[in-house]
Design an enzyme around this catalytic site. Structure first.
Site, PDB file in Angstrom:
ATOM      1  N   GLY A 171       6.563  -5.635   4.161  1.00 41.89           N
ATOM      2  CA  GLY A 171       6.772  -4.216   5.075  1.00 41.89           C
ATOM      3  C   GLY A 171       5.419  -4.331   5.966  1.00 41.89           C
ATOM      4  CG  ASP A 180       1.906  -0.923  -4.087  1.00 43.11           C
ATOM      5  OD1 ASP A 180       1.483  -1.625  -3.265  1.00 43.11           O
ATOM      6  OD2 ASP A 180       3.234  -1.040  -4.226  1.00 43.11           O
TER       7      ASP A 180
END
Length: 319
Positions: A11, A129
């Site tokens: 992404g 993350d």
């Protein structure tokens, strides 16, 4: 090392272009050529690349997205395609690779290091993350986008005396929800890292109504549940009508914040230094405001943890 490659994978996130720029200019400063590999690991396999010079990365530090584009590449999971890509790199004289992306991108880089290609990972994902670094490139920009949206939604929530549920991205991590909820003064924040209590959410809303507060903002991370599900639960249990906003991919776009531009510049430059030092299978990150590097294998052995003290603080301040 006289020639390296750089690619972006997974992404997109604001600041990827700033990282590409840093890789190219830092390498050129040391007399090293940089080839940009287009469309992530798909381009790696097919040898879709071109030489990037100083001018080719001019005027991109402020642009969102990625100049090199990105894509998902299921074929890359097969060893034969990994070897095919390495052969393409050898043909181009590329001796090392900087991989800019998230945990999936890092896993791919690690597989390449096992086959002999020197790789350094640069963490870039709005989800924040990645284990081993306190911040990833793109998180701060996404956070500011979300907070701006919440502020606007609160205006209409106040005007119409409504309760809004805002669903934010983050995959299995709650950082975007947690930080934006605290920054925007949300009445309730729901994240994957902490169990939620529907009764407590309802109590908070009722307590607000008792002091004549007619609107509420609830932030829910996509990794917990869709906003629509939470809306149904509140209606069924307490008869509470809500409005829903799913922010979606707007969170990935936009010009990177100053923080993300600086972070990307620091991490991209350090990645080049590591390759020139003969290092491989490393990732760069930020800890206590300092740039450092760590073993890529930490993405398998460690797990990113949200700062739950912020969760506690958010609950205390939204009483």
């Amino acid at each position: 090392m006289k020639r390296i490659g750089v690619l972006t994978s997974g992404g997109d996130s604001p600041g990827m272009n700033a990282a590409i720029r840093a890789v190219v200019r830092k390498a050129n400063y040391h007399g090293v050529e940089v080839f940009g590999i287009y469309h992530g690991y798909e381009g790696f396999i097919k040898g879709k690349m071109e030489l990037l010079d100083l001018g080719s990365v001019g005027g991109i530090i402020q642009r969102g997205g990625t100049k090199l584009f990105s894509s998902r590449c299921p074929e890359f999971k097969e060893k034969k395609y990994q070897l095919q890509g390495i052969e393409k790199m050898k043909e181009a004289g590329i001796e090392g690779l900087v991989v800019i992306g998230g945990d999936g991108s890092f896993r791919g880089a690690y597989e390449l290091t096992k086959l002999g290609l020197a790789c350094i990972g640069v963490p870039a994902t709005i989800d924040n993350d990645i284990a081993g670094t306190e911040f990833t490139i793109g998180f701060d920009t996404a956070l500011n986008t979300v907070v701006s949206a919440i502020d606007k939604i609160r205006d209409t929530a106040t005007s119409h005396e409504n309760t809004f549920i805002i669903e934010v991205m983050g995959r299995d991590a709650g950082d975007i929800a947690l930080w934006s909820g605290l920054a925007a003064g949300a009445e309730s924040v729901i994240i994957p890292e902490e169990p939620y209590d529907l009764d407590d959410i309802i109590t908070r809303m009722k307590r607000g109504e008792a002091r004549n507060k007619k609107h509420s903002i609830i932030i829910v991370a996509e990794g917990v549940m869709p906003a629509s599900k939470l809306a149904n639960m509140l209606k069924e249990k307490a008869g509470i009508e809500t409005r829903i906003t799913v922010l979606g991919h707007i969170q990935r776009g936009g010009s990177p914040s100053a923080f993300d531009r600086v972070l990307a510049s620091r991490l991209g430059a350090r990645a080049v230094e590591l390759l020139l030092e003969g290092k491989t299978s490393r990732a760069v990150g930020i800890k206590n405001h300092q740039v450092y590097d760590y073993d890529l294998r930490e993405i398998f052995t460690a797990k990113h943890k949200a700062d739950t003290s912020l969760y506690t603080l958010s609950k205390e301040l939204s009483i």
